[in-house]
Structure formats: structure tokens, C-alpha cells
Design an enzyme around this catalytic site. Structure first.
Site, PDB file in Angstrom:
ATOM      1  N   HIS A 103       7.924  12.300  -7.612  1.00 24.28           N
ATOM      2  CA  HIS A 103       7.825  10.834  -7.607  1.00 24.28           C
ATOM      3  C   HIS A 103       8.987  10.313  -8.458  1.00 24.28           C
ATOM      4  CE1 HIS A 103       4.031  10.705  -5.523  1.00 24.28           C
ATOM      5  NE2 HIS A 103       3.511  11.558  -6.379  1.00 24.28           N
ATOM      6  N   GLU A 141       5.248  15.520  -2.831  1.00 21.49           N
ATOM      7  CA  GLU A 141       4.838  14.100  -2.838  1.00 21.49           C
ATOM      8  C   GLU A 141       6.056  13.185  -2.992  1.00 21.49           C
ATOM      9  OE1 GLU A 141       1.621  13.304  -5.613  1.00 21.49           O
ATOM     10  OE2 GLU A 141       0.676  15.239  -5.220  1.00 21.49           O
ATOM     11  N   ASP A 147       8.773  10.514  -3.203  1.00 23.17           N
ATOM     12  CA  ASP A 147       9.125   9.120  -2.940  1.00 23.17           C
ATOM     13  C   ASP A 147      10.085   8.685  -4.040  1.00 23.17           C
ATOM     14  OD1 ASP A 147       7.256   8.662  -5.071  1.00 23.17           O
ATOM     15  OD2 ASP A 147       5.705   7.956  -3.689  1.00 23.17           O
TER      16      ASP A 147
HETATM   17  O1  G3I Z   1     -12.192   4.254  -2.657  1.00 21.55           O
HETATM   18  C1  G3I Z   1     -12.090   3.066  -3.442  1.00 21.55           C
HETATM   19  C2  G3I Z   1     -12.716   1.897  -2.737  1.00 21.55           C
HETATM   20  O2  G3I Z   1     -14.079   2.136  -2.573  1.00 21.55           O
HETATM   21  C3  G3I Z   1     -12.451   0.636  -3.564  1.00 21.55           C
HETATM   22  O3  G3I Z   1     -12.948  -0.473  -2.890  1.00 21.55           O
HETATM   23  C4  G3I Z   1     -10.967   0.462  -3.816  1.00 21.55           C
HETATM   24  C5  G3I Z   1     -10.674  -0.754  -4.698  1.00 21.55           C
HETATM   25  O4  G3I Z   1      -9.631  -0.513  -5.581  1.00 21.55           O
HETATM   26  O5  G3I Z   1     -10.471   1.603  -4.470  1.00 21.55           O
HETATM   27  C6  G3I Z   1     -10.625   2.775  -3.701  1.00 21.55           C
HETATM   28  O6  G3I Z   1     -10.110   3.862  -4.429  1.00 21.55           O
HETATM   29  C7  G3I Z   1      -8.698   3.940  -4.505  1.00 21.55           C
HETATM   30  C8  G3I Z   1      -8.266   5.263  -3.903  1.00 21.55           C
HETATM   31  O7  G3I Z   1      -6.884   5.444  -4.076  1.00 21.55           O
HETATM   32  C9  G3I Z   1      -8.581   5.347  -2.418  1.00 21.55           C
HETATM   33  O8  G3I Z   1      -7.914   4.340  -1.717  1.00 21.55           O
HETATM   34  C10 G3I Z   1      -8.306   3.863  -5.971  1.00 21.55           C
HETATM   35  O9  G3I Z   1      -8.569   2.592  -6.490  1.00 21.55           O
HETATM   36  C11 G3I Z   1      -6.840   4.187  -6.125  1.00 21.55           C
HETATM   37  O10 G3I Z   1      -6.530   4.305  -7.510  1.00 21.55           O
HETATM   38  C12 G3I Z   1      -6.517   5.498  -5.438  1.00 21.55           C
HETATM   39  O11 G3I Z   1      -5.118   5.745  -5.574  1.00 21.55           O
HETATM   40  C13 G3I Z   1      -4.705   7.041  -5.240  1.00 21.55           C
HETATM   41  C14 G3I Z   1      -4.172   7.737  -6.490  1.00 21.55           C
HETATM   42  O12 G3I Z   1      -3.703   9.022  -6.133  1.00 21.55           O
HETATM   43  C15 G3I Z   1      -5.230   7.882  -7.573  1.00 21.55           C
HETATM   44  O13 G3I Z   1      -4.736   8.604  -8.641  1.00 21.55           O
HETATM   45  C16 G3I Z   1      -3.598   6.934  -4.229  1.00 21.55           C
HETATM   46  O14 G3I Z   1      -4.111   6.366  -3.015  1.00 21.55           O
HETATM   47  C17 G3I Z   1      -3.002   8.313  -3.945  1.00 21.55           C
HETATM   48  O15 G3I Z   1      -1.876   8.198  -3.119  1.00 21.55           O
HETATM   49  C18 G3I Z   1      -2.585   8.932  -5.273  1.00 21.55           C
HETATM   50  O16 G3I Z   1      -2.039  10.203  -5.056  1.00 21.55           O
HETATM   51  C19 G3I Z   1      -1.615  10.901  -6.226  1.00 21.55           C
HETATM   52  C20 G3I Z   1      -1.773  12.388  -5.932  1.00 21.55           C
HETATM   53  O17 G3I Z   1      -3.098  12.672  -5.557  1.00 21.55           O
HETATM   54  C21 G3I Z   1      -1.376  13.222  -7.133  1.00 21.55           C
HETATM   55  N1  G3I Z   1      -0.052  12.876  -7.599  1.00 21.55           N
HETATM   56  C22 G3I Z   1       0.204  11.472  -7.828  1.00 21.55           C
HETATM   57  C23 G3I Z   1      -0.142  10.647  -6.592  1.00 21.55           C
HETATM   58  C24 G3I Z   1       0.190   9.188  -6.794  1.00 21.55           C
HETATM   59  O18 G3I Z   1      -0.596   8.611  -7.792  1.00 21.55           O
END
Ligand code: G3I
Length: 314
Positions: free
Chosen positions: A201, A231, A233
Site C-alpha cells: 500500500h 495488495e 495500490d
Molecule cells: O460490514 C460492515 C457493515 O455492516 C456496516 O454497515 C459498514 C458501515 O461502516 O461497515 C461494514 O464493515 C466495513 C468492512 O470493510 C466491510 O465493508 C468496515 O467498516 C471497514 O472498516 C472495512 O474495511 C476493510 C478494511 O480492510 C478493514 O481493516 C476494507 O474494506 C478492506 O479492503 C481492508 O483490507 C485490508 C486487508 O484486509 C489487510 N491489509 C490492509 C487492507 C486495507 O486496509
């Protein structure tokens, strides 16, 4: 974008699968030979309460990959984040948490047995200085949680390639050394680890050079593991500018060129392919425009062509 390497791929997530234009782009195997579920296989999705397993979201991504003939990187089994509260704040003793962790891994890896080319068994176990990050697993079990997790995954699916995955380990330094120590630790315990994933990242204009990334990959390869960019970007201040895009093209080429130069670098995954669904703006306010396709799912030709040149040419 697959010449000479196992795959070039993208992360994806379930809500986006309702977007036909998006799915058509993701399913174009001329561009993507591999996909990673961005959230669907994490602990809070799979086992939200103890002993209750929910595979619907993960299965949807597996089905898409199978339909398209794409490889699958499965992500991730043991991580401090997106961990349900019943695990995070459980107050379990050592033996109980080991059994909870083993049960989670065995159940999930068995469910997806034969479907995952790679498993990110453990994710982000390190602090920036290369010491172990405090989390419920480390604090309760100690560093042995890592080899126990890998041995458990190996028993459940002996064919899957088992990975340690982290960020800020893409060039030499304390955290990269810490990740190399994790590889050694797992092997010392007699458990199997096959690869290390460099999340990558990055920030435009301050990514490690191609040679720094190449020599860092080789340090891992010399420990007897393969490596992958998992990952990728490259974010910038938004709105983006022509000069930022030109620099991003160079930066993408550096990482992809490094992977291409290392025979044990098996593939590159970008963390989704379009800015429409990038995680970055919600976490880094005022930043984004990090991916090779824009918010309208149109290719940014400078970046796309730079990737093709770095990756595809003989
Ligand atoms: O599922 C809930 C939903 O019920 C709710 O309404 C909504 C409101 O905010 O949130 C939803 O959860 C979100 C989840 O993604 C699913 O969409 C979380 O808030 C959000 O924080 C979460 O973000 C993910 C993040 O990991 C969390 O740490 C990103 O989509 C995902 O791309 C990201 O991926 C990580 C890798 O796993 C590890 N390396 C870093 C990378 C980027 O952070």
C-alpha cells in the site's frame, strides 16, 4: 496481464458484485487471472459468534473465481482486525484460545479445501520496529501462535500455499527483518510456510525503488519461501493531477518490474482495480485515485500501459 508469472489479479468484495460493469471488468481474464476476497473470508464474517460459521460471502467470491477460471488467494485466517469481540476481548486462557484458533482455521480451511491457491494464514503480526504486535493471540499464546496457525492450516489443506502477509516490509528495514524472523520461527517449529505477501500500500513518489524491492524479495527467497505482491495500490492527494498519474505509472512499473525480476515472485494483486471501490478515501481523508481504473471504471491508460510494459514484455 499474466505473461511469465502465475497471475495478475485484483481484490474484490461482495457489495460490488451487484455492479454489472464492475463484474464484467473483473471477470476479464485478459486483465485478471486471480482474485482475493477483500473482506469475505475474515474472522468476523466467517465466525461472528463462537462455533457459528457463515460462508455465504466467501462462497460467492469462490463461485465467481471458478466461473471465470481465476485463481484465488484466500485472505485471511488470523488477524487482530476484523476479529469479532468474542475473540478479541474473550479473556481466554492459553489452551482455550489455541483451541478456538485451531477450530476456526480447521473449519474455514477445510470448507475451502482445494479452492485456495494461497492462504494468508497470518496478517500484520508486527509493529513497525519489527517486534511482535500486541494482539489477543500474541498476548495470550506468545509467538507460538504463528507456527500453531500455520501447522493447523497445513493439516486442513496440504495443497494450499501458506503465506505470512504484511505491509511496510517491501524494502529492507526492521519490519522486513521481523517478517524474515517470522519465516524462520515457523520453520524452526517444524511448521510449513510457503510464502510471504508484500501488501504494498504505497504513496505516490515515495515507493521503494525497483532495486530495493528486488533485493528485499531476494532476502525472503533465500530463506526458502516464495513471495507475492498481495495488495498493491499507490495513493495520491485527490483530485489527482497529470503529474501524479505519470509518477504512479512509474511507481506501479517499479513494483511489477521487481516481481518480474524475481523468479520466486509468483504474482501481483491490486487491492481492487477501480477507484470506485478503493478502501483508501474512507481511511485517508483527501487521498485516493490509487488504482489503474478510475471511478467510472475507465482505464487510466498511462498506468495501465506502464503495468503492461513492466509485466507483459518478454
Ligand atoms: O460490514 C460492515 C457493515 O455492516 C456496516 O454497515 C459498514 C458501515 O461502516 O461497515 C461494514 O464493515 C466495513 C468492512 O470493510 C466491510 O465493508 C468496515 O467498516 C471497514 O472498516 C472495512 O474495511 C476493510 C478494511 O480492510 C478493514 O481493516 C476494507 O474494506 C478492506 O479492503 C481492508 O483490507 C485490508 C486487508 O484486509 C489487510 N491489509 C490492509 C487492507 C486495507 O486496509
Amino acid at each position: 496481464m499474466a505473461a511469465g508469472k502465475a497471475y495478475f489479479g485484483s481484490a474484490t468484495d461482495n457489495p460490488e458484485l451487484a455492479d454489472t460493469v464492475y463484474v464484467n471488468g473483473l471477470s476479464n481474464t485478459a486483465d485478471f487471472g486471480q482474485i482475493t476476497p477483500g473482506n469475505a473470508m475474515k474472522w468476523d464474517t466467517i465466525e461472528p459468534s463462537r462455533g457459528t460459521f457463515s460462508y455465504t460471502n466467501g462462497d460467492a467470491i469462490v463461485s465467481l473465481a471458478q466461473k471465470n477460471g481465476q485463481k484465488l488467494r484466500c485472505h485471511t485466517l488470523v488477524w487482530y482486525s476484523q476479529l469479532p469481540n468474542w475473540v478479541k476481548s474473550g479473556g481466554f486462557d492459553n489452551a482455550t484460545l489455541i483451541s478456538i484458533m485451531k477450530n476456526h482455521i480447521t473449519n474455514e480451511v477445510t470448507h475451502y479445501k482445494g479452492k485456495c491457491l494461497h492462504w494468508d494464514v497470518a496478517n500484520e503480526a508486527l509493529n513497525e520496529d519489527g517486534t511482535y504486535r500486541s494482539n489477543v493471540f500474541y498476548d495470550t499464546i506468545g509467538p507460538a501462535y504463528l507456527p500453531i496457525a500455520f501447522a493447523t492450516a497445513a493439516a486442513a489443506d496440504p495443497e494450499a500455499r501458506l503465506y505470512y502477509n504484511d505491509y511496510n516490509i517491501e524494502s529492507a528495514g526492521s519490519k522486513s527483518t521481523g517478517a524474515q524472523n517470522i519465516v524462520k520461527l515457523i520453520k524452526q517449529y517444524g511448521a510449513k510456510i510457503d510464502g510471504v505477501g508484500f501488501q504494498s500500500h504505497f504513496i505516490v513518489g515515495s515507493t521503494p525503488s525497483e532495486s530495493a524491492q528486488t533485493s528485499n524479495m531476494n532476502a525472503f527467497v533465500s530463506l526458502g519461501v516464495e513471495v507475492a505482491i498481495t495488495e498493491l495500490d499507490i495513493r495520491t492527494t485527490t483530485p489527482s493531477t497529470a503529474s501524479a498519474i505519470a509518477q504512479q505509472a512509474k511507481d506501479y512499473a517499479a513494483t511489477i518490474g521487481a516481481c518480474k525480476a524475481v523468479s520466486k515472485c509468483v504474482g501481483v494483486t491490486i487491492w481492487d482495480y477501480t477507484d470506485k471501490y478503493s478502501w483508501i478515501p474512507s481511511v485517508f481523508s483527501g487521498q485516493g485515485a490509487a488504482l489503474p481504473w478510475d471511478e467510472n471504471i475507465q482505464k487510466k491508460l498511462d498506468i495501465y500501459n506502464a503495468i503492461l510494459n513492466a509485466w507483459g514484455s518478454a
